[in-house]
Every structure is written in structure tokens, then in C-alpha cells.
Design an enzyme around this catalytic site. Structure first.
Site, PDB file in Angstrom:
ATOM      1  N   HIS A 121       0.819  -1.213   0.000  1.00  0.00           N
ATOM      2  CA  HIS A 121       0.000   0.000   0.000  1.00  0.00           C
ATOM      3  C   HIS A 121       0.856   1.268   0.000  1.00  0.00           C
ATOM      4  CE1 HIS A 121       0.745   0.778   4.319  1.00  0.00           C
ATOM      5  NE2 HIS A 121       0.642  -0.535   4.467  1.00  0.00           N
ATOM      6  N   ASP A 122       0.403   2.244  -0.762  1.00  0.00           N
ATOM      7  CA  ASP A 122       0.996   3.580  -0.843  1.00  0.00           C
ATOM      8  C   ASP A 122       2.374   3.603  -1.508  1.00  0.00           C
ATOM      9  OD1 ASP A 122      -1.074   5.159   0.811  1.00  0.00           O
ATOM     10  OD2 ASP A 122      -0.504   3.537   2.166  1.00  0.00           O
ATOM     11  N   GLY A 139       4.954  -1.181   2.582  1.00  0.00           N
ATOM     12  CA  GLY A 139       4.183   0.022   2.290  1.00  0.00           C
ATOM     13  C   GLY A 139       5.047   1.267   2.177  1.00  0.00           C
TER      14      GLY A 139
END
Length: 273
Positions: A121-122, A139
């Protein structure tokens, strides 16, 4: 649309270009946008607020846009953006962003994410990034243009990888890697510059020699790192690629800078002093 296989499940609300192809048993969620010429392979899953640009390929059993592996995530409307012509190979995973980051996971144009690689994520991948098989990105990892990451490498969350860098296979990367750098090992250390990549990308002898001198000054010279950095900035800071390295080092970092060799940073500083 005749190019959607009858066994595929496409949710109402999904936006699919007329030239896109969706294979057998693939699943497409209601907030997905699929651009012209996109190819979705058998059993692939595309979900969440996900935008696949023109010419993207998602091969069988890959998944894009599923929720982040973050216990703080409570279903917020975060997203994934995949740039034009990028390829996501079999069993690879690209998770959507989180509210703890920018809220979006980005894969740039012309990237290649090989089998079983994971983009957490991100993460922010710029253009022409290659992740070999089984690469794992925690992440919030940022990877610059034209970076190659060797197979089986794990990159710690929030690490920055500068453009044109190369990461050797089976490495454990815990700290930021300078632009044009080369690193490997568990835990990974800088071993020099990505000279092969620089030559392939058309960097001339003058630029490469300047980068070599800057690397020696920053990581192999005597004195404290701050003093070495000031000297490199004074002597070579006007050279564009050297200036890029200096700016990368000076930028905000959550993980700190990877240094050269196999020693701890403290031991390296003590020896240099």
C-alpha cells in the site's frame, strides 16, 4: 462486448474501454476503470478504485486494487493507478493505498512487475521500473525511474530508491539507495554505481566520471560524512547528476541513507575518521 469472456464477472459500474480484453473467470469490481487495449488474464482480480491506463496487461491470477495489509484500514476510498503499458505478471499483487499514506498506490508507465512480486500500500513506482520474481515492497516505498530490483529482494517500508539504481537479487534493503547506486546483500550495502545501466541509458563519459568521483568522495573518503558531502558539493555540485544525488541525500527520510561496504555505519564512520 465480445472481448469479455462469458465466464468473467464484471460488476455493474465498471468502465471498460471497447478494445479491452477480459479473460475467463476474471473478476472486475464496480469502481474499476479499464483503458484502451488493456488485457486482463484468466482468474485475475481487479477491484477497488483502480485505474488501468492504456495497454496495461494483468496476467492470470494476479490481483490489483485489493485492500491494504494494514490493520488500521477501515474501508476508506483509497485507490490504485497503473500507468500505460505496464505489465503485471502471474500471481503478483498490487494493493490500494491507505489513509496513513497518500491514499493511492501508483505504478508508472512501462513497468514490469514479474511473477509473485508484491507492491504494498501507498508505494510509488515511477516509470520503467522492473521488479523481478518474488520481490516484496513494504508500504510507502518510493522507487525512481529505470530502477531494477533483483529477484527475491525485500524492501522495508518507507525506503526510497533513487532513479537508475540497481538492487541485487536476494537483498534485504532497509535504507535509502542513492540515485545511480548499486547495492546488494542481507542486509544490503552500497557496492558502487550502476555503471551498466548508466551506459545503456546513454550517459556520457564526463557524467559517469563525475559520478564516480562523487561516489568516492561521499562514501570512500576520510572524515565525517557531513564534511565529505560539503566537499563534494563544493567541487562537483554543479554537475547535474551529482546535484541530484546531493538533493536526494538532503531530502527528508524515514529510513536513513544506505552507506558503502559491509560494516555498520558507526564502524565505517570511526574508520574514516
Amino acid at each position: 462486448m465480445t472481448n469479455i469472456h462469458p465466464t468473467a464477472i464484471v460488476a455493474e459500474g465498471a468502465s471498460i474501454a471497447a478494445s479491452a480484453t477480459i479473460g475467463p473467470y476474471a473478476m472486475v469490481g464496480p469502481q474499476v476503470v479499464i483503458g484502451e487495449g488493456v488485457q486482463i488474464g484468466a482468474h485475475a482480480v481487479i477491484d477497488g478504485i483502480t485505474d488501468l491506463a492504456e495497454g496495461v496487461q494483468v496476467l492470470p491470477f494476479a490481483s490489483v486494487g485489493l485492500p491494504p495489509q494494514d490493520l488500521k484500514y477501515k474501508g476508506e476510498p483509497t485507490r490504485v493507478i497503473v500507468g500505460a503499458r505496464s505489465i503485471i505478471r502471474e500471481h503478483a499483487t498490487v494493493h490500494r493505498g491507505s489513509v496513513g499514506g497518500e491514499g493511492v498506490t501508483r505504478v508508472g508507465a512501462d513497468c514490469l512487475i514479474m511473477c509473485v512480486a508484491h507492491v504494498g500500500h501507498d508505494c510509488q513506482l515511477e516509470d520503467r521500473v522492473i521488479l523481478a520474481n518474488n520481490v516484496m515492497l513494504g508500504g510507502h516505498v518510493h522507487i525512481g525511474d529505470n530502477v531494477f530490483v533483483g529477484g527475491g529482494t525485500a524492501i522495508h517500508q518507507s525506503v526510497r530508491i533513487g532513479r537508475q539504481a540497481v538492487i541485487g537479487g536476494m537483498s534485504g534493503v532497509e535504507r535509502d539507495v542513492i540515485p545511480f547506486g548499486s547495492c546488494m546483500g542481507n542486509r544490503a550495502r552500497l557496492i558502487g554505481l550502476n555503471l551498466i545501466g548508466l551506459k545503456r541509458r546513454g550517459f556520457g563519459r564526463e557524467a559517469i566520471n563525475a559520478l564516480r568521483a562523487a561516489y568516492r568522495g561521499l562514501f570512500l573518503g576520510r572524515g565525517t560524512f557531513d564534511a565529505r558531502m560539503a566537499l563534494v558539493a563544493q567541487d562537483q555540485g554543479s554537475q547535474p547528476q551529482v546535484a541530484e544525488i546531493l538533493a536526494f541525500i538532503e531530502a527528508s527520510s524515514r529510513r536513513g541513507l544506505m552507506r558503502a561496504g559491509r560494516q555498520t555505519d558507526e564502524a565505517a564512520e570511526a574508520e574514516a575518521a
